[in-house]
Design a protein around this motif. Structure first.
Motif, PDB file in Angstrom:
ATOM      1  N   UNK A 168       0.818  -1.209   0.000  1.00 45.01           N
ATOM      2  CA  UNK A 168       0.000   0.000   0.000  1.00 45.01           C
ATOM      3  C   UNK A 168       0.854   1.261   0.000  1.00 45.01           C
ATOM      4  N   UNK A 169       1.831   1.326   0.891  1.00 40.32           N
ATOM      5  CA  UNK A 169       2.598   2.562   1.076  1.00 40.32           C
ATOM      6  C   UNK A 169       3.924   2.597   0.314  1.00 40.32           C
ATOM      7  N   UNK A 170       4.369   1.467  -0.208  1.00 34.50           N
ATOM      8  CA  UNK A 170       5.559   1.459  -1.045  1.00 34.50           C
ATOM      9  C   UNK A 170       6.841   1.108  -0.293  1.00 34.50           C
ATOM     10  N   UNK A 171       7.795   0.559  -1.018  1.00 36.29           N
ATOM     11  CA  UNK A 171       9.087   0.174  -0.447  1.00 36.29           C
ATOM     12  C   UNK A 171       9.902   1.411  -0.071  1.00 36.29           C
ATOM     13  N   UNK A 172       9.715   2.503  -0.808  1.00 34.49           N
ATOM     14  CA  UNK A 172      10.460   3.723  -0.497  1.00 34.49           C
ATOM     15  C   UNK A 172      10.140   4.226   0.906  1.00 34.49           C
ATOM     16  N   UNK A 173       8.876   4.126   1.287  1.00 35.30           N
ATOM     17  CA  UNK A 173       8.494   4.561   2.635  1.00 35.30           C
ATOM     18  C   UNK A 173       9.175   3.682   3.685  1.00 35.30           C
ATOM     19  N   UNK A 174       9.274   2.392   3.411  1.00 40.54           N
ATOM     20  CA  UNK A 174       9.975   1.477   4.313  1.00 40.54           C
ATOM     21  C   UNK A 174      11.446   1.867   4.427  1.00 40.54           C
ATOM     22  N   UNK A 175      12.064   2.134   3.296  1.00 44.50           N
ATOM     23  CA  UNK A 175      13.483   2.471   3.277  1.00 44.50           C
ATOM     24  C   UNK A 175      13.774   3.737   4.076  1.00 44.50           C
ATOM     25  N   UNK A 176      12.923   4.741   3.910  1.00 48.26           N
ATOM     26  CA  UNK A 176      13.145   5.998   4.637  1.00 48.26           C
ATOM     27  C   UNK A 176      12.953   5.808   6.132  1.00 48.26           C
ATOM     28  N   UNK A 177      11.971   5.006   6.519  1.00 50.68           N
ATOM     29  CA  UNK A 177      11.761   4.771   7.948  1.00 50.68           C
ATOM     30  C   UNK A 177      12.897   3.953   8.538  1.00 50.68           C
ATOM     31  N   UNK A 178      13.461   3.044   7.747  1.00 53.49           N
ATOM     32  CA  UNK A 178      14.623   2.281   8.208  1.00 53.49           C
ATOM     33  C   UNK A 178      15.788   3.216   8.504  1.00 53.49           C
ATOM     34  N   UNK A 179      15.953   4.251   7.692  1.00 46.52           N
ATOM     35  CA  UNK A 179      17.002   5.237   7.951  1.00 46.52           C
ATOM     36  C   UNK A 179      16.784   5.946   9.284  1.00 46.52           C
ATOM     37  N   UNK A 180      15.524   6.210   9.608  1.00 49.88           N
ATOM     38  CA  UNK A 180      15.204   6.847  10.889  1.00 49.88           C
ATOM     39  C   UNK A 180      15.618   5.934  12.040  1.00 49.88           C
ATOM     40  N   UNK A 181      15.309   4.650  11.915  1.00 51.28           N
ATOM     41  CA  UNK A 181      15.659   3.693  12.970  1.00 51.28           C
ATOM     42  C   UNK A 181      17.174   3.579  13.114  1.00 51.28           C
ATOM     43  N   UNK A 182      17.868   3.505  11.986  1.00 53.24           N
ATOM     44  CA  UNK A 182      19.336   3.443  12.038  1.00 53.24           C
ATOM     45  C   UNK A 182      19.896   4.672  12.745  1.00 53.24           C
ATOM     46  N   UNK A 183      19.351   5.841  12.425  1.00 55.14           N
ATOM     47  CA  UNK A 183      19.813   7.060  13.089  1.00 55.14           C
ATOM     48  C   UNK A 183      19.568   7.040  14.588  1.00 55.14           C
ATOM     49  N   UNK A 184      18.404   6.555  14.998  1.00 56.21           N
ATOM     50  CA  UNK A 184      18.083   6.493  16.424  1.00 56.21           C
ATOM     51  C   UNK A 184      19.006   5.518  17.151  1.00 56.21           C
ATOM     52  N   UNK A 185      19.292   4.392  16.513  1.00 58.57           N
ATOM     53  CA  UNK A 185      20.182   3.414  17.138  1.00 58.57           C
ATOM     54  C   UNK A 185      21.623   3.921  17.166  1.00 58.57           C
ATOM     55  N   UNK A 186      22.005   4.684  16.163  1.00 57.63           N
ATOM     56  CA  UNK A 186      23.337   5.301  16.183  1.00 57.63           C
ATOM     57  C   UNK A 186      23.482   6.216  17.389  1.00 57.63           C
ATOM     58  N   UNK A 187      22.471   7.049  17.606  1.00 61.08           N
ATOM     59  CA  UNK A 187      22.483   7.947  18.760  1.00 61.08           C
ATOM     60  C   UNK A 187      22.458   7.166  20.066  1.00 61.08           C
ATOM     61  N   UNK A 188      21.622   6.130  20.113  1.00 59.06           N
ATOM     62  CA  UNK A 188      21.524   5.329  21.330  1.00 59.06           C
ATOM     63  C   UNK A 188      22.842   4.624  21.642  1.00 59.06           C
ATOM     64  N   UNK A 189      23.608   4.308  20.600  1.00 59.45           N
ATOM     65  CA  UNK A 189      24.892   3.630  20.802  1.00 59.45           C
ATOM     66  C   UNK A 189      25.837   4.456  21.659  1.00 59.45           C
ATOM     67  N   UNK A 190      25.720   5.760  21.572  1.00 59.66           N
ATOM     68  CA  UNK A 190      26.596   6.645  22.358  1.00 59.66           C
ATOM     69  C   UNK A 190      26.085   6.828  23.783  1.00 59.66           C
ATOM     70  N   UNK A 191      24.891   6.276  24.087  1.00 60.58           N
ATOM     71  CA  UNK A 191      24.276   6.468  25.399  1.00 60.58           C
ATOM     72  C   UNK A 191      24.305   5.212  26.250  1.00 60.58           C
ATOM     73  N   UNK A 192      24.861   4.114  25.697  1.00 63.54           N
ATOM     74  CA  UNK A 192      24.913   2.869  26.446  1.00 63.54           C
ATOM     75  C   UNK A 192      25.846   2.991  27.645  1.00 63.54           C
ATOM     76  N   UNK A 193      25.442   2.429  28.752  1.00 57.26           N
ATOM     77  CA  UNK A 193      26.278   2.467  29.969  1.00 57.26           C
ATOM     78  C   UNK A 193      26.270   1.091  30.620  1.00 57.26           C
TER      79      UNK A 193
END
Length: 248
Positions: A168-193
């Motif tokens: 329904x929404x297209x693979x492009x929408x999936x790809x862009x949201x995956x980039x958001x998740x990667x960015x969030x996990x990148x940031x979270x990687x610097x916050x692990x303790x």
């Protein structure tokens, strides 16, 4: 956007409400209908942003139709339940044609990017998402704060939802949201303790698996292998970030 509006336009429904309900496969007035229609509005927003990034002549030409496309999605001045307005009058054929033309141009100009992915296999990305949900569910607050963790869980859950509804929404929408998740996990990687070697290693492996699945979806397996062999591009940059996490 074009495919969705075309489906509503051609649904044969007696009003806008039923046309949207048929195409979105959700009951009018339900939570799921609101969620799916909001996603359509998001697709329009992304389309506008991509057009604004085009060269001036093309940008000016297509930006004239922004109000018409927006009106087709929300119909602010008309009753959605009005039987006197069948779904076919939701949007004019000319408006659809201009949207299709813009989509073709964007696909050509952005081929191999998250806006026009080269890949289509979503299963590897879905499996990576499910693995991440398991990892995050097992992480204590002492390693990653609950607010950050819950936000990432919500993003990954939404990404899985988009994968399930990619037709329904297209693979492009999936790809862009995956980039958001990667960015969030990148940031979270610097916050692990307080992460031990085993947990840190699991995080890194899962991170790189997600990046690999995202890159394959966006640019294709050949481009991913080339980036790995060259040690350059997004793969190198992401790897450098991940290498900052607690060593295995």
């Amino acid at each position: 956007m074009y495919e969705i509006l075309s489906r509503v336009w051609g649904s044969g429904a007696p009003n806008f409400r039923d046309g949207w309900a048929v195409v979105l496969e959700a009951e009018w007035g339900s939570d799921e209908f609101a969620r799916r229609h909001a996603e359509v509005a998001g697709l329009l927003s992304e389309t506008i942003q991509q057009i604004l990034a085009l060269p001036e002549a093309q940008r000016v030409r297509y930006s004239r139709y922004f109000p018409q496309w927006w009106t087709a999605v929300v119909q602010p001045d008309l009753g959605w339940s009005d039987i006197g307005r069948p779904a076919r009058v939701l949007v004019a054929q000319e408006t659809l044609d201009h949207l299709a033309s813009a989509a073709d141009l964007l696909e050509t100009a952005m081929r191999g990017s998250s806006a026009a992915p080269s890949g289509s296999n979503l299963e590897e990305l879905a499996e990576s998402c499910r693995s991440w949900l398991e990892i995050l569910a097992e992480m204590p607050d002492s390693e990653l704060g609950s607010s950050v963790r819950n936000e990432i869980v919500a993003q990954i859950t939404h990404l899985l939802w988009l994968i399930e509804h990619a037709e329904l929404f297209g693979v492009a929408r999936v790809s862009r949201e995956a980039n958001v998740v990667v960015g969030s996990l990148t940031q979270a990687s610097t916050m692990l303790t307080g992460v031990d070697a085993q947990s840190g290693g699991r995080w890194k492996r899962a991170f790189l698996n997600l990046v690999a699945a995202s890159v394959v979806l966006t640019a294709g397996a050949t481009q991913l292998q080339t980036a790995i062999e060259a040690g350059s591009g997004v793969v190198k940059e992401i790897t450098q970030v991940v290498d900052g996490i607690t060593a295995e």
